[in-house]
Design a protein around this motif. Structure first.
Motif, PDB file in Angstrom:
ATOM      1  N   ASN A 614       0.802  -1.224   0.000  1.00 25.78           N
ATOM      2  CA  ASN A 614       0.000   0.000   0.000  1.00 25.78           C
ATOM      3  C   ASN A 614       0.840   1.281   0.000  1.00 25.78           C
ATOM      4  O   ASN A 614       0.358   2.344   0.381  1.00 25.78           O
ATOM      5  N   TYR A 656       0.801   6.752   0.204  1.00 25.27           N
ATOM      6  CA  TYR A 656       0.477   5.648   1.106  1.00 25.27           C
ATOM      7  C   TYR A 656      -1.038   5.498   1.156  1.00 25.27           C
ATOM      8  O   TYR A 656      -1.761   6.468   1.387  1.00 25.27           O
ATOM      9  N   GLN A 657      -1.507   4.273   0.910  1.00 25.50           N
ATOM     10  CA  GLN A 657      -2.938   3.980   0.894  1.00 25.50           C
ATOM     11  C   GLN A 657      -3.365   3.480   2.273  1.00 25.50           C
ATOM     12  O   GLN A 657      -2.834   2.499   2.785  1.00 25.50           O
ATOM     13  N   GLU A 662      -5.837   8.191   0.666  1.00 17.35           N
ATOM     14  CA  GLU A 662      -4.495   8.168   0.093  1.00 17.35           C
ATOM     15  C   GLU A 662      -3.770   9.423   0.555  1.00 17.35           C
ATOM     16  O   GLU A 662      -4.237  10.541   0.331  1.00 17.35           O
TER      17      GLU A 662
END
Length: 705
Positions: A614, A656-657, A662
């Motif tokens: 992610n 970064y998820q 996000e």
């Protein structure tokens, strides 16, 4: 200002936006597809020419650093000249010639008066991918001497999706007044046979600071500019074969800054920078930049209009007004003008009919793409004070085309085509402007009799590719383009009394290219060399008696090569690099062409790393080499002939998820390189020698649901 915020809030309340992941096909497949070059969907592996696809993933990475399309194209497209670091794409040619910029195939450039502002025509957040076809082409007609840059807008997803985004951007060299912010919102999806994409974006910039913390000069500046983009795409699927689609895009980006330039001298090594206006008097002129560009297209498709034939009908309309900076060069003391400010005004109406018939026998697959293009383009360049610099040019263009594609035994691809061009250009009687460089140095106004200019041309193209072995797939092609670009620039500097005596002939560009691509498991490599010739090009020379740069029409030869390499180390790490080199000459005088056309060598590299599922980290590198082809005149460089010294730029982005969220960050000019962009070094015109952007941080977040 308040009305703009209100309109954005209302739009978001609908709610609206096209989102990156909603409508993007599988990334591996999309990288192998191209539409622009032949008006049909086909694999890149089957095209005997150089093509670059900037994917949705790359656009998303680059947008986290900057929303400037000029920067994205410079990094991602071999053969594209480096970015100017401003709102102008002057000198940012494609293989040494002007490219035709399009949105979904609708022309955005203004070839009749090329003001070099066509690259910034929409916000990158609504783009699904960018297709770049290199070399002169007759596929889309006038203005494509260097190739085609086609922005393919996003398509609806199958399910409803909403996205909202907010980001903030500021200089890390000197924070003062540099903060800006960006707000996005949108909605896309499908309901039965109806689908939609709606998007709204508003971006406000603070002052732009160079590596020394000074404000970058205002000529084609971006400091304290406000950009807005509203995009709508509505589609209805009648059945499996028939569909109707309406697309509308509105874009504006204007700089209304209370700044004045401290003009330097490129020959003396003194930069131009801006300071706050403390005079108590407002700056002359109006805000510069696109002040309301409209694009609308209605498209009807029938994939089985008759046996083995599909049909696409497009009707489109475009209206633009691109305002330039206030300039003392446009002065005329006798009439009370201390300067002036011009804008390019253009309205296009067009219709395209494209048919695609397929047949097959034995081991041969044949495709015939044929149809007609009809375009009316009315373009002029007045001054905001009412004076006329370039008179209204009314162009009617009718063209018929036939392109064929033959796949033989699954090993060979042969493509050949022809385009019949008919162009009529009407210009009324006009008088050239009296322009004064000083009280004693002025141009002489001319009364010019107008009339009709007629252009008739038939252009051809042929290409061959061997694709049986992906380890070595060579190709060769020859293509022609008919170009009447920048007639307006010729008209405004006329020194004769009749339009028929101005050298307005069309240029026929002959483009030759050879190359190959290779793939070995996770390694891809390509190399192409090209040569482009034209009997008439347009460069310029300075007339010291009038202070005006006069167009020069002379034969030109441009040549160069490009190479690219991509390697996937593993599922989490990939890297690549490109190299571009181009050179050109006026073959009549055997002298090199200046930086308006020919760029310095360019090396780019990228690294993408996914340390965990992610998260992603992307690093891009741009190296602009040196070019020094000209000698000074009386101790000073003139025109676009200044020497270019090399420089290096790094950009970093990360995201970064976290569930539906996000989080992202981007840094432009990571190591705070203190440099002049290539055109700032080469252009000796007053006020162009501004430095590039210093280290700038962009932080933001998006939510999708």
């Amino acid at each position: 200002m308040h009305k703009s915020y209100l309109s954005l809030c209302v739009t978001l309340a609908l709610p609206t936006l096209a989102l990156a992941n909603a409508s993007v096909p599988d990334s591996e497949n999309i990288e192998r597809i191209v539409v622009t070059g032949s008006r049909i969907i086909e694999s890149i592996d089957e095209v005997p020419a150089s093509i670059t696809i900037v994917t949705a993933e790359q656009l998303q990475d680059d947008l986290q650093v900057s929303s400037e399309l000029q920067n994205m194209l410079a990094i991602r497209v071999p053969g594209m000249a480096p970015s100017t670091g401003s709102s102008s794409n002057s000198g940012q040619t494609l293989r040494g010639r002007a490219a035709l910029v399009m949105i979904d195939g609708v022309p955005q450039s203004t070839p009749l008066r090329n003001g070099a502002l066509g690259v910034r025509t929409l916000d990158p957040s609504v783009i699904e991918r960018i297709e770049v076809i290199k070399g002169a082409t007759s596929i889309y007609g006038n203005g494509a001497a260097g190739g085609i840059i086609n922005y393919i807008t996003k398509k609806p997803g199958k399910e409803h999706q909403v996205e909202l985004g907010l980001s903030s951007r500021a200089s890390l060299v000197k924070l003062e007044d540099s903060q800006g912010h960006r707000l996005e919102g949108g909605l896309n999806g499908s309901v039965n046979q109806f689908s939609y994409v709606l998007s709204a974006v508003r971006e406000e910039n603070g002052v732009q600071r160079d590596a020394e913390g000074d404000i970058i000069g205002t000529k084609y500046g971006i400091s304290e500019s406000v950009a807005q983009n509203y995009f709508t795409k509505l589609a209805y699927q009648f059945d499996d074969d028939k569909s109707l689609q309406l697309t509308y895009n509105y874009y504006e980006s204007q700089m209304d800054a209370d700044l004045v330039d401290v003009v330097g001298d490129i020959n003396a090594g003194i930069k131009t920078y801006a300071i706050k206006n403390t005079s108590g008097e407002p700056n002359p002129g109006e805000p510069q930049g696109p002040r309301g560009n409209h694009n609308a297209m209605l498209q009807y498709q029938d994939f089985e209009v008759f046996s083995n034939t599909d049909m696409t009908l497009d009707g489109y309309w475009q209206k633009i007004e691109n305002v330039f900076f206030y300039s003392p060069v446009l002065a005329n003391p006798d009439e009370g003008y201390a300067g002036g400010q011009s804008y390019i005004k253009s309205e296009k109406r067009g219709f395209r009919a494209t048919f695609n018939s397929q047949l097959e026998w034995d081991q041969i697959e044949g495709t015939f793409i044929y149809g007609a293009d009809l375009l009316n383009d009315v373009t002029s360049q007045p001054l905001v004070d009412g004076r006329i610099w370039v008179p209204e040019m009314d162009m009617s263009n009718l063209a018929f085309f036939l392109q064929t594609k033959w796949i033989i035994a699954d090993d060979w691809v042969l493509k050949a085509g022809v385009r019949k061009e008919s162009i009529d250009l009407d210009v009324n009687d006009y008088q050239t402007l009296k322009l004064c460089r000083s009280a004693d140095v002025c141009s002489i106004p001319m009364d010019v009799t107008g009339g009709k200019l007629e252009y008739r041309a038939t252009t051809y193209n042929v290409g061959l590719r061997y694709m049986a072995d992906e380890r070595f797939s060579p190709f060769a092609n020859y293509s022609q383009g008919a170009d009447i670009s920048d007639i307006g620039r010729l008209l405004r500097t006329a020194t004769v009394t009749d339009i028929s005596d101005i050298r307005t002939e069309a240029s026929i560009i002959d483009n030759y290219e050879v190359g190959f691509s290779s793939q070995f498991d996770d390694l891809m490599f390509s190399l192409a060399a090209y040569r482009s010739t034209s009997e008439l090009g347009t460069s310029n020379t300075f007339d010291p008696n009038t202070g005006v740069y006069m167009p020069v029409r002379a034969p030109q030869k441009i040549w160069g090569y490009e190479a690219s390499l991509d390697y996937a180390v593993d599922d989490s790490l990939s890297l690549g690099a490109t190299y571009s080199w181009v050179e050109g000459k006026d073959t009549d005088k055997d002298v090199y062409l200046g930086a308006r056309q020919i760029s310095a060598p360019k090396l780019t590299a990228f690294l993408d790393w996914r340390p965990v599922d992610n998260a992603k980290l992307s690093l891009t590198y741009l190296h602009v080499g040196s070019r020094d082809r000209f000698d000074p005149v009386d101790g000073k460089y003139v025109g676009d002939q200044g020497p270019i010294d090399s420089y290096d730029l790094f950009n970093l982005s990360s995201r970064y998820q976290l569930g539906n969220w996000e989080l992202f960050a981007g840094i432009e000019n990571l190591f705070n390189e203190d440099y002049y962009p290539a055109t700032s070094q080469a252009y000796t015109y007053g006020g162009y020698n501004t430095k590039g952007l210093g280290t700038t941080l962009n932080l933001g977040a998006k939510i999708r649901f």
